[in-house]
Design an enzyme around this catalytic site. Structure first.
Site, PDB file in Angstrom:
ATOM      1  N   TYR A  32       1.000  -1.215  -0.150  1.00 31.35           N
ATOM      2  CA  TYR A  32      -0.152   0.287   0.272  1.00 31.35           C
ATOM      3  C   TYR A  32       1.310   1.398  -0.169  1.00 31.35           C
ATOM      4  O   TYR A  32       2.118   1.536   0.373  1.00 31.35           O
ATOM      5  CB  TYR A  32      -1.330  -0.507   0.832  1.00 31.35           C
ATOM      6  CG  TYR A  32      -0.331   0.713   2.801  1.00 31.35           C
ATOM      7  CD1 TYR A  32       0.552  -1.179   3.089  1.00 31.35           C
ATOM      8  CD2 TYR A  32      -0.835   1.769   3.036  1.00 31.35           C
ATOM      9  CE1 TYR A  32       1.352  -0.043   4.444  1.00 31.35           C
ATOM     10  CE2 TYR A  32       0.198   1.847   4.332  1.00 31.35           C
ATOM     11  CZ  TYR A  32       0.861   1.048   5.297  1.00 31.35           C
ATOM     12  OH  TYR A  32       1.282   1.303   5.675  1.00 31.35           O
ATOM     13  N   ARG A  99      -7.060 -20.319  -1.231  1.00 30.93           N
ATOM     14  CA  ARG A  99      -6.699 -19.798  -0.171  1.00 30.93           C
ATOM     15  C   ARG A  99      -5.544 -21.151  -0.269  1.00 30.93           C
ATOM     16  O   ARG A  99      -5.815 -22.352   0.228  1.00 30.93           O
ATOM     17  CB  ARG A  99      -8.016 -20.182   1.019  1.00 30.93           C
ATOM     18  CG  ARG A  99      -6.240 -19.533   2.493  1.00 30.93           C
ATOM     19  CD  ARG A  99      -7.237 -19.667   3.736  1.00 30.93           C
ATOM     20  NE  ARG A  99      -6.523 -19.347   4.665  1.00 30.93           N
ATOM     21  CZ  ARG A  99      -5.377 -20.292   4.918  1.00 30.93           C
ATOM     22  NH1 ARG A  99      -4.957 -21.294   4.358  1.00 30.93           N
ATOM     23  NH2 ARG A  99      -4.067 -19.645   6.040  1.00 30.93           N
ATOM     24  N   LYS A 143       6.325  -1.815   1.803  1.00 29.08           N
ATOM     25  CA  LYS A 143       5.281  -1.398   2.457  1.00 29.08           C
ATOM     26  C   LYS A 143       4.136  -2.369   2.424  1.00 29.08           C
ATOM     27  O   LYS A 143       3.242  -2.299   1.812  1.00 29.08           O
ATOM     28  CB  LYS A 143       4.763  -0.093   1.671  1.00 29.08           C
ATOM     29  CG  LYS A 143       4.058   0.970   2.602  1.00 29.08           C
ATOM     30  CD  LYS A 143       4.377   2.491   2.158  1.00 29.08           C
ATOM     31  CE  LYS A 143       3.765   3.282   2.860  1.00 29.08           C
ATOM     32  NZ  LYS A 143       3.551   3.418   4.795  1.00 29.08           N
ATOM     33  N   GLU A 175      12.631   1.890  13.236  1.00 29.17           N
ATOM     34  CA  GLU A 175      11.886   3.616  13.100  1.00 29.17           C
ATOM     35  C   GLU A 175      10.970   3.325  14.388  1.00 29.17           C
ATOM     36  O   GLU A 175      10.713   2.707  15.403  1.00 29.17           O
ATOM     37  CB  GLU A 175      11.630   3.441  12.065  1.00 29.17           C
ATOM     38  CG  GLU A 175      10.476   1.999  10.988  1.00 29.17           C
ATOM     39  CD  GLU A 175      10.335   1.847  10.085  1.00 29.17           C
ATOM     40  OE1 GLU A 175      10.270   2.942   9.290  1.00 29.17           O
ATOM     41  OE2 GLU A 175       9.927   0.757   9.933  1.00 29.17           O
ATOM     42  N   LEU A 199      11.550   0.989   6.381  1.00 25.56           N
ATOM     43  CA  LEU A 199      10.674   1.872   5.515  1.00 25.56           C
ATOM     44  C   LEU A 199      11.174   2.758   5.067  1.00 25.56           C
ATOM     45  O   LEU A 199      11.057   3.354   5.730  1.00 25.56           O
ATOM     46  CB  LEU A 199       8.941   2.005   5.869  1.00 25.56           C
ATOM     47  CG  LEU A 199       8.032   1.725   4.060  1.00 25.56           C
ATOM     48  CD1 LEU A 199       7.802   1.367   3.646  1.00 25.56           C
ATOM     49  CD2 LEU A 199       7.112   3.087   4.787  1.00 25.56           C
TER      50      LEU A 199
HETATM   51  N1  PDD Z   1       2.564   4.639   7.624  1.00 23.05           N
HETATM   52  N2  PDD Z   1       7.136   3.988   8.187  1.00 23.05           N
HETATM   53  C1  PDD Z   1       6.598   3.204   8.643  1.00 23.05           C
HETATM   54  C2  PDD Z   1       6.469   1.896   9.512  1.00 23.05           C
HETATM   55  C3  PDD Z   1       4.993   3.360   8.495  1.00 23.05           C
HETATM   56  O1  PDD Z   1       4.088   3.041   8.582  1.00 23.05           O
HETATM   57  C4  PDD Z   1       5.498   4.864   7.385  1.00 23.05           C
HETATM   58  C5  PDD Z   1       3.807   5.185   7.251  1.00 23.05           C
HETATM   59  C6  PDD Z   1       6.471   5.484   8.140  1.00 23.05           C
HETATM   60  C7  PDD Z   1       6.596   6.935   7.503  1.00 23.05           C
HETATM   61  O2  PDD Z   1       6.107   6.715   5.538  1.00 23.05           O
HETATM   62  P1  PDD Z   1       5.680   8.355   4.608  1.00 23.05           P
HETATM   63  O3  PDD Z   1       6.913   9.105   5.393  1.00 23.05           O
HETATM   64  O4  PDD Z   1       6.404   7.433   3.222  1.00 23.05           O
HETATM   65  O5  PDD Z   1       4.506   8.459   5.610  1.00 23.05           O
HETATM   66  C8  PDD Z   1       7.628   4.738   7.894  1.00 23.05           C
HETATM   67  C9  PDD Z   1       2.070   5.625   7.039  1.00 23.05           C
HETATM   68  C10 PDD Z   1       1.243   6.933   6.638  1.00 23.05           C
HETATM   69  C11 PDD Z   1       0.233   4.586   7.339  1.00 23.05           C
HETATM   70  O6  PDD Z   1       0.530   3.335   7.716  1.00 23.05           O
HETATM   71  O7  PDD Z   1      -0.687   5.071   7.569  1.00 23.05           O
END
Ligand code: PDD
Length: 285
Positions: A32, A99, A143, A175, A199
């Protein structure tokens, strides 16, 4: 009414239907993106689509749509949905199949996209975070929609009255559960380098770029937990939250316990960059 995109159709959210045999539902088999929109312009679209492409490649999926088609779909959703500022959620799964863990190239991806109005965050009060072991898998650079560890970590954070869980793997900060982490020490800014453990955040990359352009020293360097705990400032970043100063960590004050001077500076630079972007007339979409 909220207009969404599902597999070639634009429909009302209430009318969108996905099979219970979709592999997103049965296996969390998909990826996503969350993309902010300012003044009906999609922010950092190229970077988000590149990251999507990379996530798909890493899970052995072909991108189901060419870039021009992604742009056309997002343009229509952003134009027809409410709010000059919006947040786009897009999800691609490996589609519907009996499945069985094993997949093949014939499967038809499911593409779902929705948007919602985006409120400009007010981060000026500072937020609390907790520190927890990074219980996620070893490919956090993808992601993936499979987010149970992150859901549990953020639940724990919220039970402690905190906004985020900052994660530590083998003594090093990776993170946040849904954000990237920066620390400040003696006037310098540090963030962990990219690896499979985190990420590659679009906001993270932009913050590094903007700090460096504005003469603030910012390096990508491993951050031990001890350095996190003694930092003058801690920030978390994400597309919808932007740059959030963490002023309380595990119940202890970070620095003065107030958003620090480097955060003030970074937040101003980021706000100006966004403003410039949203006033630009030509469409980025
Ligand atoms: N999450 N690290 C993780 C694990 C994340 O899920 C996200 C963002 C980030 C920041 O990435 P970016 O700057 O590209 O938004 C770092 C999103 C917003 C979410 O899951 O809703």
């Amino acid at each position: 009414m909220s207009l969404v995109y599902l597999n070639g159709d634009f429909v009302a959210l209430e009318e969108a239907r996905i099979s219970p045999l979709d592999r997103g539902f049965t296996f969390g088999d998909g990826v996503y993106e969350v993309i902010p929109v300012y003044n009906r312009r999609v922010f950092r679209l190229k970077e988000h689509l590149e990251r999507l492409e990379n996530s798909l490649k890493l899970i052995y999926m072909r991108n189901p749509l060419p870039v021009e088609e992604w742009k056309r779909i997002l343009d229509r959703l952003v134009t027809e949905n409410a709010g000059d500022d919006q947040s786009i959620y897009l999800q691609v799964t490996r589609g519907v199949s009996p499945r069985d863990h094993v997949f093949n190239d014939e499967m038809q991806a499911t593409v779902f996209i929705m948007t919602k109005p985006l409120e400009q965050p007010d981060n000026s009060a500072g937020s609390a975070a907790i520190v927890r072991p990074d219980i996620r898998w070893q490919w956090c650079h993808i992601k993936a929609i499979t987010l149970l560890p992150s859901v549990l970590l953020r639940h724990e954070a919220s039970l402690s009255g905190a906004r985020e869980a900052i994660l530590v793997n083998q003594g090093l900060v990776t993170e946040g559960a849904a954000s990237n982490v920066f620390i400040c020490e003696s006037g310098k800014v540090l963030t962990p380098p990219k690896s499979r453990q985190l990420l590659p955040g679009i906001t993270r990359d932009l913050v590094i770029e903007l700090l460096q352009q504005n003469g603030i020293e910012c390096s990508e360097y491993p951050v031990p937990e001890t350095q996190l705990r003694s930092a003058d400032e801690i920030w978390i970043t994400s597309s919808t939250q932007e740059i959030v100063p963490i002023t309380v960590l595990d119940g202890e004050m970070v620095g003065s316990g107030q958003p620090g001077p480097l955060w003030q500076h970074a937040a101003r630079i980021y706000r100006d960059f966004k403003q410039e972007f949203s006033q630009h007339r030509s469409s980025d979409v």
